[in-house]
Motif scaffolding. Sequence first.
Motif, PDB file in Angstrom:
ATOM      1  N   THR A   1       0.833  -1.204   0.000  1.00 30.32           N
ATOM      2  CA  THR A   1       0.000   0.000   0.000  1.00 30.32           C
ATOM      3  C   THR A   1       0.862   1.247   0.000  1.00 30.32           C
ATOM      4  OG1 THR A   1      -1.750  -1.164   1.206  1.00 30.32           O
ATOM      5  CG2 THR A   1      -1.814   1.244   1.239  1.00 30.32           C
ATOM      6  N   ARG A   2       1.874   1.259   0.870  1.00 31.49           N
ATOM      7  CA  ARG A   2       2.766   2.417   0.911  1.00 31.49           C
ATOM      8  C   ARG A   2       3.490   2.592  -0.417  1.00 31.49           C
ATOM      9  NH1 ARG A   2       1.767   6.348   2.804  1.00 31.49           N
ATOM     10  NH2 ARG A   2       1.290   5.373   4.811  1.00 31.49           N
ATOM     11  N   PHE A   3       3.933   1.491  -1.025  1.00 27.95           N
ATOM     12  CA  PHE A   3       4.614   1.564  -2.324  1.00 27.95           C
ATOM     13  C   PHE A   3       3.683   2.159  -3.379  1.00 27.95           C
ATOM     14  CE2 PHE A   3       6.035   0.222  -6.434  1.00 27.95           C
ATOM     15  CZ  PHE A   3       7.416   0.204  -6.369  1.00 27.95           C
ATOM     16  N   ALA A   4       2.450   1.663  -3.435  1.00 26.51           N
ATOM     17  CA  ALA A   4       1.496   2.148  -4.442  1.00 26.51           C
ATOM     18  C   ALA A   4       1.184   3.622  -4.252  1.00 26.51           C
ATOM     19  CB  ALA A   4       0.213   1.317  -4.372  1.00 26.51           C
ATOM     20  N   LEU A   5       1.187   4.097  -3.012  1.00 27.07           N
ATOM     21  CA  LEU A   5       0.938   5.514  -2.734  1.00 27.07           C
ATOM     22  C   LEU A   5       2.143   6.373  -3.095  1.00 27.07           C
ATOM     23  CD1 LEU A   5      -0.870   5.086   0.696  1.00 27.07           C
ATOM     24  CD2 LEU A   5      -1.913   5.979  -1.398  1.00 27.07           C
TER      25      LEU A   5
ATOM     26  N   LEU B   1      -5.815  -3.383   7.999  1.00 29.68           N
ATOM     27  CA  LEU B   1      -7.108  -2.928   7.499  1.00 29.68           C
ATOM     28  C   LEU B   1      -7.888  -2.200   8.586  1.00 29.68           C
ATOM     29  CD1 LEU B   1      -8.261  -6.002   5.360  1.00 29.68           C
ATOM     30  CD2 LEU B   1      -6.934  -3.993   4.665  1.00 29.68           C
ATOM     31  N   GLU B   2      -7.302  -2.136   9.762  1.00 32.79           N
ATOM     32  CA  GLU B   2      -7.882  -1.401  10.891  1.00 32.79           C
ATOM     33  C   GLU B   2      -6.724  -0.792  11.675  1.00 32.79           C
ATOM     34  OE1 GLU B   2      -9.889  -4.373  13.299  1.00 32.79           O
ATOM     35  OE2 GLU B   2      -8.414  -5.861  12.673  1.00 32.79           O
ATOM     36  N   ASP B   3      -7.014   0.207  12.483  1.00 29.42           N
ATOM     37  CA  ASP B   3      -5.978   0.889  13.261  1.00 29.42           C
ATOM     38  C   ASP B   3      -6.016   0.357  14.685  1.00 29.42           C
ATOM     39  OD1 ASP B   3      -4.183   2.548  14.459  1.00 29.42           O
ATOM     40  OD2 ASP B   3      -5.117   4.422  13.843  1.00 29.42           O
ATOM     41  N   TRP B   4      -5.138  -0.604  14.990  1.00 24.62           N
ATOM     42  CA  TRP B   4      -5.164  -1.278  16.287  1.00 24.62           C
ATOM     43  C   TRP B   4      -4.823  -0.356  17.447  1.00 24.62           C
ATOM     44  CZ3 TRP B   4      -1.852  -4.402  12.755  1.00 24.62           C
ATOM     45  CH2 TRP B   4      -2.624  -5.325  12.042  1.00 24.62           C
ATOM     46  N   LYS B   5      -4.018   0.675  17.187  1.00 24.37           N
ATOM     47  CA  LYS B   5      -3.601   1.522  18.307  1.00 24.37           C
ATOM     48  C   LYS B   5      -4.758   2.318  18.904  1.00 24.37           C
ATOM     49  CE  LYS B   5      -1.645   5.042  15.193  1.00 24.37           C
ATOM     50  NZ  LYS B   5      -2.799   5.931  15.141  1.00 24.37           N
TER      51      LYS B   5
ATOM     52  N   TYR C   1      -6.015   4.751   6.643  1.00 25.49           N
ATOM     53  CA  TYR C   1      -6.643   6.034   6.334  1.00 25.49           C
ATOM     54  C   TYR C   1      -6.342   6.523   4.924  1.00 25.49           C
ATOM     55  CZ  TYR C   1      -6.938   5.839  11.399  1.00 25.49           C
ATOM     56  OH  TYR C   1      -7.181   5.434  12.691  1.00 25.49           O
ATOM     57  N   GLU C   2      -5.466   5.825   4.205  1.00 29.53           N
ATOM     58  CA  GLU C   2      -5.031   6.302   2.887  1.00 29.53           C
ATOM     59  C   GLU C   2      -5.479   5.417   1.731  1.00 29.53           C
ATOM     60  OE1 GLU C   2      -0.827   8.007   3.085  1.00 29.53           O
ATOM     61  OE2 GLU C   2      -0.932   6.872   4.966  1.00 29.53           O
ATOM     62  N   PHE C   3      -6.288   4.402   2.005  1.00 27.63           N
ATOM     63  CA  PHE C   3      -6.768   3.539   0.924  1.00 27.63           C
ATOM     64  C   PHE C   3      -7.510   4.341  -0.148  1.00 27.63           C
ATOM     65  CE2 PHE C   3      -6.762  -0.177   4.077  1.00 27.63           C
ATOM     66  CZ  PHE C   3      -5.590  -0.697   3.554  1.00 27.63           C
ATOM     67  N   LYS C   4      -8.173   5.392   0.256  1.00 23.87           N
ATOM     68  CA  LYS C   4      -8.949   6.217  -0.680  1.00 23.87           C
ATOM     69  C   LYS C   4      -8.066   6.875  -1.732  1.00 23.87           C
ATOM     70  CE  LYS C   4      -8.686  10.156   2.470  1.00 23.87           C
ATOM     71  NZ  LYS C   4      -9.450  11.101   3.339  1.00 23.87           N
ATOM     72  N   ASN C   5      -6.750   6.924  -1.468  1.00 24.14           N
ATOM     73  CA  ASN C   5      -5.825   7.594  -2.393  1.00 24.14           C
ATOM     74  C   ASN C   5      -5.169   6.644  -3.388  1.00 24.14           C
ATOM     75  OD1 ASN C   5      -6.263  10.085  -1.067  1.00 24.14           O
ATOM     76  ND2 ASN C   5      -4.746   9.560   0.494  1.00 24.14           N
ATOM     77  N   ILE C   6      -5.478   5.365  -3.303  1.00 28.86           N
ATOM     78  CA  ILE C   6      -4.934   4.395  -4.264  1.00 28.86           C
ATOM     79  C   ILE C   6      -5.538   4.673  -5.638  1.00 28.86           C
ATOM     80  CG2 ILE C   6      -4.859   1.952  -4.900  1.00 28.86           C
ATOM     81  CD1 ILE C   6      -3.080   2.517  -2.566  1.00 28.86           C
ATOM     82  N   THR C   7      -4.696   4.732  -6.661  1.00 26.89           N
ATOM     83  CA  THR C   7      -5.171   5.034  -8.016  1.00 26.89           C
ATOM     84  C   THR C   7      -5.133   3.831  -8.952  1.00 26.89           C
ATOM     85  OG1 THR C   7      -2.935   5.781  -8.638  1.00 26.89           O
ATOM     86  CG2 THR C   7      -4.485   7.460  -7.844  1.00 26.89           C
ATOM     87  N   ALA C   8      -4.357   2.810  -8.620  1.00 28.60           N
ATOM     88  CA  ALA C   8      -4.235   1.644  -9.505  1.00 28.60           C
ATOM     89  C   ALA C   8      -5.466   0.752  -9.396  1.00 28.60           C
ATOM     90  CB  ALA C   8      -2.983   0.846  -9.144  1.00 28.60           C
ATOM     91  N   PRO C   9      -5.847   0.067 -10.469  1.00 22.14           N
ATOM     92  CA  PRO C   9      -6.887  -0.966 -10.362  1.00 22.14           C
ATOM     93  C   PRO C   9      -6.487  -1.972  -9.288  1.00 22.14           C
ATOM     94  CG  PRO C   9      -6.305  -0.565 -12.653  1.00 22.14           C
ATOM     95  CD  PRO C   9      -5.295   0.174 -11.834  1.00 22.14           C
TER      96      PRO C   9
ATOM     97  N   LYS D   1     -15.351  -3.747   3.779  1.00 20.11           N
ATOM     98  CA  LYS D   1     -15.138  -2.356   4.157  1.00 20.11           C
ATOM     99  C   LYS D   1     -14.007  -1.728   3.350  1.00 20.11           C
ATOM    100  CE  LYS D   1     -13.932   0.525   8.146  1.00 20.11           C
ATOM    101  NZ  LYS D   1     -13.581   0.519   9.597  1.00 20.11           N
ATOM    102  N   THR D   2     -12.917  -2.471   3.189  1.00 20.93           N
ATOM    103  CA  THR D   2     -11.759  -1.959   2.458  1.00 20.93           C
ATOM    104  C   THR D   2     -12.073  -1.790   0.979  1.00 20.93           C
ATOM    105  OG1 THR D   2     -10.322  -3.079   4.058  1.00 20.93           O
ATOM    106  CG2 THR D   2      -9.305  -2.321   2.003  1.00 20.93           C
ATOM    107  N   GLN D   3     -12.815  -2.730   0.421  1.00 16.65           N
ATOM    108  CA  GLN D   3     -13.195  -2.642  -0.995  1.00 16.65           C
ATOM    109  C   GLN D   3     -13.978  -1.363  -1.274  1.00 16.65           C
ATOM    110  OE1 GLN D   3     -16.480  -3.292  -2.634  1.00 16.65           O
ATOM    111  NE2 GLN D   3     -15.475  -2.829  -4.575  1.00 16.65           N
ATOM    112  N   LYS D   4     -14.773  -0.935  -0.323  1.00 13.62           N
ATOM    113  CA  LYS D   4     -15.535   0.310  -0.482  1.00 13.62           C
ATOM    114  C   LYS D   4     -14.641   1.538  -0.409  1.00 13.62           C
ATOM    115  CE  LYS D   4     -19.864  -1.572   1.389  1.00 13.62           C
ATOM    116  NZ  LYS D   4     -20.830  -1.506   2.521  1.00 13.62           N
ATOM    117  N   GLU D   5     -13.530   1.402   0.313  1.00 11.75           N
ATOM    118  CA  GLU D   5     -12.624   2.543   0.493  1.00 11.75           C
ATOM    119  C   GLU D   5     -11.725   2.775  -0.722  1.00 11.75           C
ATOM    120  OE1 GLU D   5     -12.255   4.770   3.018  1.00 11.75           O
ATOM    121  OE2 GLU D   5     -14.061   3.956   3.945  1.00 11.75           O
ATOM    122  N   ILE D   6     -11.342   1.695  -1.407  1.00 14.90           N
ATOM    123  CA  ILE D   6     -10.386   1.807  -2.512  1.00 14.90           C
ATOM    124  C   ILE D   6     -11.137   1.995  -3.830  1.00 14.90           C
ATOM    125  CG2 ILE D   6      -8.504   0.685  -3.764  1.00 14.90           C
ATOM    126  CD1 ILE D   6      -7.865  -0.883  -1.255  1.00 14.90           C
ATOM    127  N   PRO D   7     -10.918   3.097  -4.524  1.00 15.66           N
ATOM    128  CA  PRO D   7     -11.586   3.295  -5.811  1.00 15.66           C
ATOM    129  C   PRO D   7     -11.167   2.223  -6.822  1.00 15.66           C
ATOM    130  CG  PRO D   7     -10.553   5.330  -5.005  1.00 15.66           C
ATOM    131  CD  PRO D   7     -10.051   4.219  -4.146  1.00 15.66           C
TER     132      PRO D   7
END
Length: 333
Positions: free
Chosen positions: A150-154, A171-175, A252-260, A295-301
């Motif tokens: 994810t970080r690489f793709a961003l 896929l969740e923020d454990w902290k 929190y950044e899944f929404k910024n993924i641009t790749a299929p 939930k994640t599928q809904k977040e990633i365009p």
Amino acid sequence: MKKSLLPILTLLFSFQFITAQTDNLQWLDIELSNYPYPYAVSVLELKIQEQDLKMAYMDVKPENYNGKNIVLFHGKNFNGAYWKTTIEALTNEGFRVIVPDQIGFGKSSKPQHFHYTFQQLAQNTKTLLDTLKVEKTAILGHSMGGMLATRFALMYPKMTEKFILENPIGLEDWKLIVPYQPVEWWYQNELKKSYDGIKKYQLVNYYDNKWKPEYDQWVNLLAGWTLNSNYKIIAWNNALTYDMIFTQPVVYEFKNITAPTLLIIGTRDRTALGKPLVTEEGQKTMGLYNELGKKTQKEIPNSELVEIENVGHLPHIEKFESFIKPLIRFLKK
């Protein structure tokens, strides 16, 4: 008399079985020099954080190369070797497959001091791809490798043609519910690792208490290191990467993924960092992949979800055909 001896005999047999398993463990070199990988391993020399480090990788290019590439990111408790069947299937389809061992893992360097960030590991991988003159590639990450992917793709959206997550953690923020523990706490936990403890963790968390002999090798790889006199270095690196995972969420950044994007999710998975540190009620809310995938599928365009029922954290090990078919279909789109 016979009845009173039965529990003792059962316990004795169990002890002998565990001892035999432990006795058969192979001592492993800190960089796995005495453990063969399924394909030829090369090394990239890196000068980072004022250190000379080595990044091991497999680069498998088939004779029927179709011009497409894919990078496979391993999970925290694994290394590039567990991608063997995936590499074979993808190269048979004409894909060039590049499989790095990240710094601190597998055959790569285990530094005594290192500031682990997903950005640093992504940059190391980008350096590798630049060295190999790979300009575009699909990126696939499993478990911790999903956070890194994810970080690489961003960071490198123009290089990332397609993006695949296989049961990623993060896929969740454990902290938000798990109390923070310092690196020293994780380190002490790592020093206590043993064959029995590692197998029990994988049995319960990965395979739903259903063990197969082919799973032994992934226990042995971790447990074999505990026999090494330099195990403290491995344990320290493991502790540092736990801290990286816990403190550097990507959710929190899944929404910024641009790749299929393709999500391949084994819905039985319940992996979550820090479960022992929260209440029993809190544990029940963590690692619910049957919910997290959707939930994640809904977040990633521009993403699609493939759920594999009754499969845990390792679809490409536990139910390979159900994993590889949607992956190849997605890559060929």
